[in-house]
Design an enzyme around this catalytic site. Structure first.
Site, PDB file in Angstrom:
ATOM      1  N   CYS A  65       0.878  -1.237   0.178  1.00 52.31           N
ATOM      2  CA  CYS A  65      -0.148   0.090  -0.135  1.00 52.31           C
ATOM      3  C   CYS A  65       0.982   1.259  -0.076  1.00 52.31           C
ATOM      4  O   CYS A  65       2.026   0.910  -0.446  1.00 52.31           O
ATOM      5  CB  CYS A  65      -0.888  -0.128   1.137  1.00 52.31           C
ATOM      6  SG  CYS A  65       0.016  -0.015   2.818  1.00 52.31           S
ATOM      7  N   ARG A  66       0.521   2.113   0.456  1.00 54.38           N
ATOM      8  CA  ARG A  66       1.046   3.791   0.654  1.00 54.38           C
ATOM      9  C   ARG A  66       2.360   3.470   1.669  1.00 54.38           C
ATOM     10  O   ARG A  66       3.456   3.930   1.277  1.00 54.38           O
ATOM     11  CB  ARG A  66       0.372   4.761   0.982  1.00 54.38           C
ATOM     12  CG  ARG A  66       1.236   6.079   0.993  1.00 54.38           C
ATOM     13  CD  ARG A  66       0.000   7.253   1.175  1.00 54.38           C
ATOM     14  NE  ARG A  66       0.693   8.409   1.331  1.00 54.38           N
ATOM     15  CZ  ARG A  66       1.124   8.818   2.528  1.00 54.38           C
ATOM     16  NH1 ARG A  66       0.845   8.156   3.811  1.00 54.38           N
ATOM     17  NH2 ARG A  66       1.777   9.960   2.687  1.00 54.38           N
TER      18      ARG A  66
END
Length: 102
Positions: A65-66
């Site tokens: 993810c981020r």
């Protein structure tokens, strides 16, 4: 769930290894930058809409993810659903971009 570093993933990709990468970010985040993973947002995983990856239950699955938080949640969720080899990309795309300036 175990963790995997951006360096290890990049090294394996550079060798031409086929990895089961799952991007648990939202579509707009994936459109900005991605490393080729299949887009499956965390919300879909949490609501068990995982039919696209059912065949990966006994294979290594690397989630990202981020920053590594959502992918960690996704990995734990998949573990509870019977996936046996989930890995969380530590630091997510922020770490990837910092390390590789991509």
């Amino acid at each position: 769930m175990t963790n995997i570093s951006p360096e290890e993933v990049k090294q394996r990709l550079d060798k031409g290894e086929t990895l089961n990468l799952i991007d648990v970010r939202e579509p707009h985040e994936n459109a900005q930058f991605n490393i080729g993973g299949k887009l499956l947002p965390l919300g879909k995983i949490q609501s068990m809409q995982i039919e696209d990856i059912e065949g990966l239950r006994d294979k290594e699955v690397i989630l990202y993810c981020r920053s590594g938080n959502r992918s960690g949640i996704a990995a734990m969720t998949l573990d509870q659903l019977g996936f046996t080899n989930t890995k969380n990309l530590t630091g997510g795309m922020l770490a990837w971009q910092e390390k590789f300036k991509s």
